[in-house]
Scaffold this motif. Structure first.
Motif, PDB file in Angstrom:
ATOM      1  N   ALA A  67      -9.548  -6.867   5.959  1.00 31.99           N
ATOM      2  CA  ALA A  67     -10.566  -7.911   5.991  1.00 31.99           C
ATOM      3  C   ALA A  67     -10.831  -8.438   4.579  1.00 31.99           C
ATOM      4  O   ALA A  67     -11.034  -9.644   4.384  1.00 31.99           O
ATOM      5  N   ALA A  68     -10.817  -7.548   3.591  1.00 27.79           N
ATOM      6  CA  ALA A  68     -11.061  -7.967   2.214  1.00 27.79           C
ATOM      7  C   ALA A  68      -9.949  -8.869   1.697  1.00 27.79           C
ATOM      8  O   ALA A  68     -10.212  -9.853   0.993  1.00 27.79           O
ATOM      9  N   VAL A  69      -8.707  -8.556   2.047  1.00 27.97           N
ATOM     10  CA  VAL A  69      -7.567  -9.390   1.614  1.00 27.97           C
ATOM     11  C   VAL A  69      -7.699 -10.794   2.200  1.00 27.97           C
ATOM     12  O   VAL A  69      -7.406 -11.792   1.530  1.00 27.97           O
ATOM     13  N   ARG A  70      -8.158 -10.884   3.450  1.00 26.76           N
ATOM     14  CA  ARG A  70      -8.350 -12.207   4.055  1.00 26.76           C
ATOM     15  C   ARG A  70      -9.467 -12.972   3.351  1.00 26.76           C
ATOM     16  O   ARG A  70      -9.390 -14.188   3.186  1.00 26.76           O
ATOM     17  N   ALA A  71     -10.506 -12.244   2.930  1.00 25.97           N
ATOM     18  CA  ALA A  71     -11.657 -12.898   2.302  1.00 25.97           C
ATOM     19  C   ALA A  71     -11.418 -13.235   0.833  1.00 25.97           C
ATOM     20  O   ALA A  71     -11.939 -14.240   0.335  1.00 25.97           O
ATOM     21  N   VAL A  72     -10.631 -12.393   0.137  1.00 27.82           N
ATOM     22  CA  VAL A  72     -10.401 -12.572  -1.306  1.00 27.82           C
ATOM     23  C   VAL A  72      -8.900 -12.522  -1.554  1.00 27.82           C
ATOM     24  O   VAL A  72      -8.317 -11.445  -1.753  1.00 27.82           O
ATOM     25  N   PRO A  73      -8.218 -13.649  -1.555  1.00 23.01           N
ATOM     26  CA  PRO A  73      -6.756 -13.661  -1.716  1.00 23.01           C
ATOM     27  C   PRO A  73      -6.263 -12.989  -2.990  1.00 23.01           C
ATOM     28  O   PRO A  73      -5.105 -12.554  -3.056  1.00 23.01           O
ATOM     29  N   ALA A  74      -7.111 -12.862  -4.010  1.00 28.42           N
ATOM     30  CA  ALA A  74      -6.690 -12.209  -5.253  1.00 28.42           C
ATOM     31  C   ALA A  74      -6.286 -10.758  -5.020  1.00 28.42           C
ATOM     32  O   ALA A  74      -5.580 -10.165  -5.842  1.00 28.42           O
ATOM     33  N   LEU A  75      -6.698 -10.174  -3.901  1.00 33.07           N
ATOM     34  CA  LEU A  75      -6.329  -8.792  -3.580  1.00 33.07           C
ATOM     35  C   LEU A  75      -4.908  -8.671  -3.045  1.00 33.07           C
ATOM     36  O   LEU A  75      -4.343  -7.568  -3.045  1.00 33.07           O
ATOM     37  N   LEU A  76      -4.345  -9.747  -2.558  1.00 29.37           N
ATOM     38  CA  LEU A  76      -3.074  -9.679  -1.837  1.00 29.37           C
ATOM     39  C   LEU A  76      -1.956  -8.971  -2.602  1.00 29.37           C
ATOM     40  O   LEU A  76      -1.266  -8.109  -2.036  1.00 29.37           O
ATOM     41  N   PRO A  77      -1.753  -9.260  -3.905  1.00 30.79           N
ATOM     42  CA  PRO A  77      -0.649  -8.578  -4.611  1.00 30.79           C
ATOM     43  C   PRO A  77      -0.821  -7.060  -4.693  1.00 30.79           C
ATOM     44  O   PRO A  77       0.164  -6.333  -4.868  1.00 30.79           O
ATOM     45  N   TYR A  78      -2.057  -6.585  -4.576  1.00 32.76           N
ATOM     46  CA  TYR A  78      -2.328  -5.155  -4.740  1.00 32.76           C
ATOM     47  C   TYR A  78      -2.422  -4.413  -3.405  1.00 32.76           C
ATOM     48  O   TYR A  78      -2.543  -3.180  -3.398  1.00 32.76           O
ATOM     49  N   ALA A  79      -2.380  -5.167  -2.306  1.00 34.02           N
ATOM     50  CA  ALA A  79      -2.621  -4.553  -0.995  1.00 34.02           C
ATOM     51  C   ALA A  79      -1.663  -3.399  -0.680  1.00 34.02           C
ATOM     52  O   ALA A  79      -2.114  -2.342  -0.203  1.00 34.02           O
ATOM     53  N   PRO A  80      -0.358  -3.515  -0.930  1.00 34.81           N
ATOM     54  CA  PRO A  80       0.523  -2.384  -0.612  1.00 34.81           C
ATOM     55  C   PRO A  80       0.159  -1.117  -1.389  1.00 34.81           C
ATOM     56  O   PRO A  80       0.144  -0.011  -0.825  1.00 34.81           O
ATOM     57  N   GLY A  81      -0.146  -1.274  -2.686  1.00 37.58           N
ATOM     58  CA  GLY A  81      -0.511  -0.106  -3.478  1.00 37.58           C
ATOM     59  C   GLY A  81      -1.821   0.507  -3.033  1.00 37.58           C
ATOM     60  O   GLY A  81      -1.972   1.734  -2.999  1.00 37.58           O
ATOM     61  N   LEU A  82      -2.788  -0.332  -2.677  1.00 38.92           N
ATOM     62  CA  LEU A  82      -4.067   0.164  -2.190  1.00 38.92           C
ATOM     63  C   LEU A  82      -3.904   0.863  -0.850  1.00 38.92           C
ATOM     64  O   LEU A  82      -4.505   1.921  -0.599  1.00 38.92           O
ATOM     65  N   ARG A  83      -3.100   0.285   0.002  1.00 37.01           N
ATOM     66  CA  ARG A  83      -2.859   0.893   1.319  1.00 37.01           C
ATOM     67  C   ARG A  83      -2.213   2.262   1.166  1.00 37.01           C
ATOM     68  O   ARG A  83      -2.452   3.169   1.970  1.00 37.01           O
ATOM     69  N   SER A  84      -1.429   2.438   0.125  1.00 40.41           N
ATOM     70  CA  SER A  84      -0.770   3.733  -0.078  1.00 40.41           C
ATOM     71  C   SER A  84      -1.782   4.847  -0.338  1.00 40.41           C
ATOM     72  O   SER A  84      -1.520   6.016  -0.048  1.00 40.41           O
ATOM     73  N   ALA A  85      -2.964   4.491  -0.897  1.00 43.82           N
ATOM     74  CA  ALA A  85      -4.002   5.499  -1.112  1.00 43.82           C
ATOM     75  C   ALA A  85      -4.471   6.059   0.221  1.00 43.82           C
ATOM     76  O   ALA A  85      -4.716   7.265   0.359  1.00 43.82           O
ATOM     77  N   TYR A  86      -4.591   5.190   1.213  1.00 41.48           N
ATOM     78  CA  TYR A  86      -5.028   5.642   2.533  1.00 41.48           C
ATOM     79  C   TYR A  86      -3.898   6.356   3.278  1.00 41.48           C
ATOM     80  O   TYR A  86      -4.132   7.339   3.984  1.00 41.48           O
ATOM     81  N   GLU A  87      -2.693   5.877   3.085  1.00 37.56           N
ATOM     82  CA  GLU A  87      -1.542   6.516   3.744  1.00 37.56           C
ATOM     83  C   GLU A  87      -1.340   7.938   3.235  1.00 37.56           C
ATOM     84  O   GLU A  87      -0.968   8.834   4.001  1.00 37.56           O
ATOM     85  N   ALA A  88      -1.575   8.147   1.936  1.00 39.66           N
ATOM     86  CA  ALA A  88      -1.435   9.499   1.382  1.00 39.66           C
ATOM     87  C   ALA A  88      -2.455  10.447   2.005  1.00 39.66           C
ATOM     88  O   ALA A  88      -2.154  11.617   2.283  1.00 39.66           O
ATOM     89  N   LEU A  89      -3.673   9.954   2.261  1.00 33.87           N
ATOM     90  CA  LEU A  89      -4.692  10.780   2.908  1.00 33.87           C
ATOM     91  C   LEU A  89      -4.298  11.072   4.354  1.00 33.87           C
ATOM     92  O   LEU A  89      -4.437  12.209   4.828  1.00 33.87           O
ATOM     93  N   ALA A  90      -3.782  10.062   5.039  1.00 38.82           N
ATOM     94  CA  ALA A  90      -3.345  10.264   6.423  1.00 38.82           C
ATOM     95  C   ALA A  90      -2.207  11.275   6.495  1.00 38.82           C
ATOM     96  O   ALA A  90      -2.127  12.081   7.434  1.00 38.82           O
ATOM     97  N   ALA A  91      -1.340  11.257   5.497  1.00 42.20           N
ATOM     98  CA  ALA A  91      -0.222  12.201   5.483  1.00 42.20           C
ATOM     99  C   ALA A  91      -0.715  13.637   5.340  1.00 42.20           C
ATOM    100  O   ALA A  91      -0.208  14.556   6.008  1.00 42.20           O
TER     101      ALA A  91
END
Length: 467
Positions: free
Chosen positions: A300-324
C-alpha cells in the motif's frame, strides 16, 4: 476493523446544542491538530453523548460532548461509521482576549443564539471543574469520574493548557498533576489507562501511576464504555526526550549515556508488563499473519509513495527472512508493550531519571490491535527510528550520533533484560522496516520536507545493513 460508535445519552438542554454548533464545528474541527480526518469533507455530525457540566448562568456554561464525525473514507479504505471525538464546549456572552485562541464561533440560532462557543480547555475555570469532579469521584449523566483513593488530589490547583502539538489535549494543574484528555475515542479498554494501572500494581517507578480517570458509558460493560481522560502525577521540571536530544545535538554533545539509561528504563517497563499481564508464544501461523500484515502495508505504501518502488524488493526481503525463520520452527514471545515508543514519549526528571508516558499506542490503529501482545522489539524499533529522526533534524545530519545512540540503547536494554536486541537481527530489521515504511507514508502526506529522513533509513534497511 473499525470500532462501533455506541450512542449514550444527553442531560440538560443539550439536545439542541449540536444542531446549533454543526456549521461552526464543520469549520473548526479540521483545523485542530488532533483531528484525524484532514483533507476529507465532513458529511455529518451525530451526538454520541452530551452532558451539561455547568448550566449557563449568564456568564459561563460548560458542556461535554462526544460527537461522531462522518466523512467519506480515505482512498482505498473501507467505509466505517465515523470517528468519535471528545469536546469540552464553553459558552459565554463574549470571549475575553486571553481566550481568543479557543474560539469556535458565534452561535446564530437555537437556545444559545447570540453567544460565543469555545474550546473550554483553554479556560482555567472549566478545567478546574473537571479536576473537582475527579477529586470527588462524581457521576454526571453518562460521565463517571473515578480515582485511586490512596492518592490525594488537593483543591485550589491552578489549571493551564499545554500548547505543544499533540494528538490529544493535556492540562497541568499546579505542576502537581497532568490530565490527558483523549480526543479521538473508541469504546473499550484503553491501554493508556490499562497499562499504567498494571505497572502501578507491579510497583514499576518508570511510569507515573494513574491518580484518577474519566469514563463514559455503562460501568459493568467495559467493552461498551469510553475511556476519556487520565490524571497522573506531573513530573515537574522534566525534559522531553526529543527536545533534550535536539539540544545535545545542537551543542555537539553525544547522547550515549542518556540512550543507555533509556534502554534500561524500557527494559524495566517491559519486564514489569510481562509480570503483570499474560504473554503468548508466536508460532508459525501467528508469524505468517504478522509478515502478511507488514507486506500488505509495504504494498500500500509503494502505491501511495512511488519513491519507495526501487527499494521494495529489498524491503520485502526483510519480511521474507522473518517468514523463513518461522517456517523453520522459530518462535518468539509476545507481551503487552508501549506500542508507539519514541523519544517524545520519554521524560527525564531533574534528577536524571527517565519515565515512559503515553501508552495509547498508535491512535490510527484499531483498539483491539493496540491491545494485542507484541514482541518487545516493536518498541525497540520505534526508539531506534527516533534516534535517526533526531540525528537528521540537526543543522547537519549526524549519522554517527544516531549509530552511537542506537548501540547504547540496545546495550542498556540488555543490561536489564539479559537479552541484546541486536542478537535477533531478523526480527529487529523486520520491525524497523515496517516502522520506516509507515514513516514514509506519513511524511509524504503531512510533512513532505521530512520525507528524506525515513527514506535514508529505507535505503539502509533495503540493503540489509546492520544497525
Amino acid at each position: 476493523m473499525a470500532e462501533t460508535v455506541t450512542p449514550l445519552g444527553t442531560t440538560g438542554p443539550t439536545s439542541h446544542l449540536l444542531t446549533s454548533l454543526d456549521p461552526l464545528l464543520r469549520a473548526w474541527l479540521p483545523r485542530q491538530r488532533w483531528f484525524a480526518g484532514k483533507g476529507r469533507p465532513i458529511t455529518g455530525l451525530t451526538p454520541v453523548a452530551a452532558t451539561e457540566l455547568l448550566p449557563p448562568d449568564g456568564r459561563l456554561g460548560l458542556y461535554h460532548l462526544l460527537v461522531r464525525v462522518d466523512q467519506p473514507p480515505a482512498p482505498g479504505a473501507a467505509p466505517h461509521p465515523g470517528d468519535c471525538y471528545q469536546l469540552l464546549i464553553g459558552v459565554r456572552e463574549a470571549l475575553p482576549p486571553r481566550l481568543a485562541p479557543a474560539l469556535i464561533g458565534h452561535v446564530t440560532d437555537g437556545p444559545f443564539a447570540g453567544r460565543t462557543v469555545y474550546d473550554a480547555l483553554y479556560d482555567p475555570r472549566p478545567a478546574e471543574v473537571l479536576l473537582e469532579a475527579l477529586r470527588n469521584g462524581a457521576c454526571i449523566g453518562d460521565l463517571r469520574f473515578g480515582r485511586d483513593p490512596r492518592q490525594e488530589i488537593r483543591d485550589g490547583l491552578v489549571a493551564r493548557l499545554m500548547t505543544a502539538e499533540q494528538s490529544n489535549s493535556s492540562v497541568v494543574y499546579g505542576d502537581t498533576f497532568i490530565l490527558k484528555l483523549l480526543r479521538r475515542v473508541v469504546p473499550g479498554v484503553n491501554p493508556d489507562l490499562e497499562l499504567p494501572l498494571a505497572l502501578a500494581g507491579e510497583g514499576c517507578p518508570r511510569v507515573p501511576p494513574p491518580t484518577a480517570w474519566l469514563h463514559a458509558g455503562p460501568q459493568d460493560e467495559p467493552d461498551g464504555s469510553y475511556v476519556l481522560a487520565v490524571l497522573q502525577p506531573f513530573v515537574s521540571g522534566a525534559s522531553d526526550g526529543w527536545e533534550l536530544a535536539l539540544r545535545e545535538l545542537a551543542k555537539g554533545e553525544d547522547f550515549v549515556a542518556e540512550a543507555r539509561a533509556l534502554g534500561r528504563a524500557t527494559a524495566e517497563v517491559h519486564t514489569a508488563l510481562a509480570r503483570a499481564l499474560p504473554t503468548v508464544t508466536l508460532g508459525r501461523a501467528q508469524l505468517e499473519q504478522l509478515v502478511d500484515g507488514m507486506t500488505e502495508r509495504l504494498e500500500a505504501a509503494v502505491r501511495a509513495v512511488p519513491a519507495l518502488l526501487p527499494y521494495a524488493p529489498g524491503l520485502r526481503s526483510a519480511y521474507e527472512a522473518l517468514a523463513a525463520l518461522a517456517a523453520e520452527g522459530r518462535t518468539w514471545t509476545a507481551q503487552r508493550v508501549h506500542g508507539d515508543l519514541h523519544l517524545g514519549q520519554c521524560l527525564r526528571s531533574p534528577s536524571g531519571r527517565w519515565s515512559l508516558i503515553d501508552f495509547e499506542g498508535e491512535p490510527a490503529r484499531p483498539l483491539a490491535e493496540r491491545r494485542m501482545p507484541q514482541p518487545p522489539v516493536r518498541d525497540i524499533a520505534g526508539m531506534l527510528r527516533s534516534f535517526d529522526y533526531a540525528a537528521h533534524s540537526a543543522t547537519s545530519a549526524a549519522p554517527d550520533w544516531a549509530h552511537s545512540c542506537r548501540a547504547a540503547y540496545c546495550s542498556g536494554y540488555a543490561e536489564v533484560s539479559g537479552r541484546d536486541p541486536r542478537t535477533d537481527p531478523v526480527l529487529l530489521r523486520a520491525y524497523e522496516t515496517d516502522k520506516a515504511v509507515y514513516e514514509v507514508v506519513y511524511e509524504a502526506r503531512h510533512r513532505p520536507d521530512w520525507l528524506p529522513v525515513p527514506l535514508s533509513a529505507i535505503r539502509r534497511l533495503a540493503a540489509s545493513e546492520p544497525i
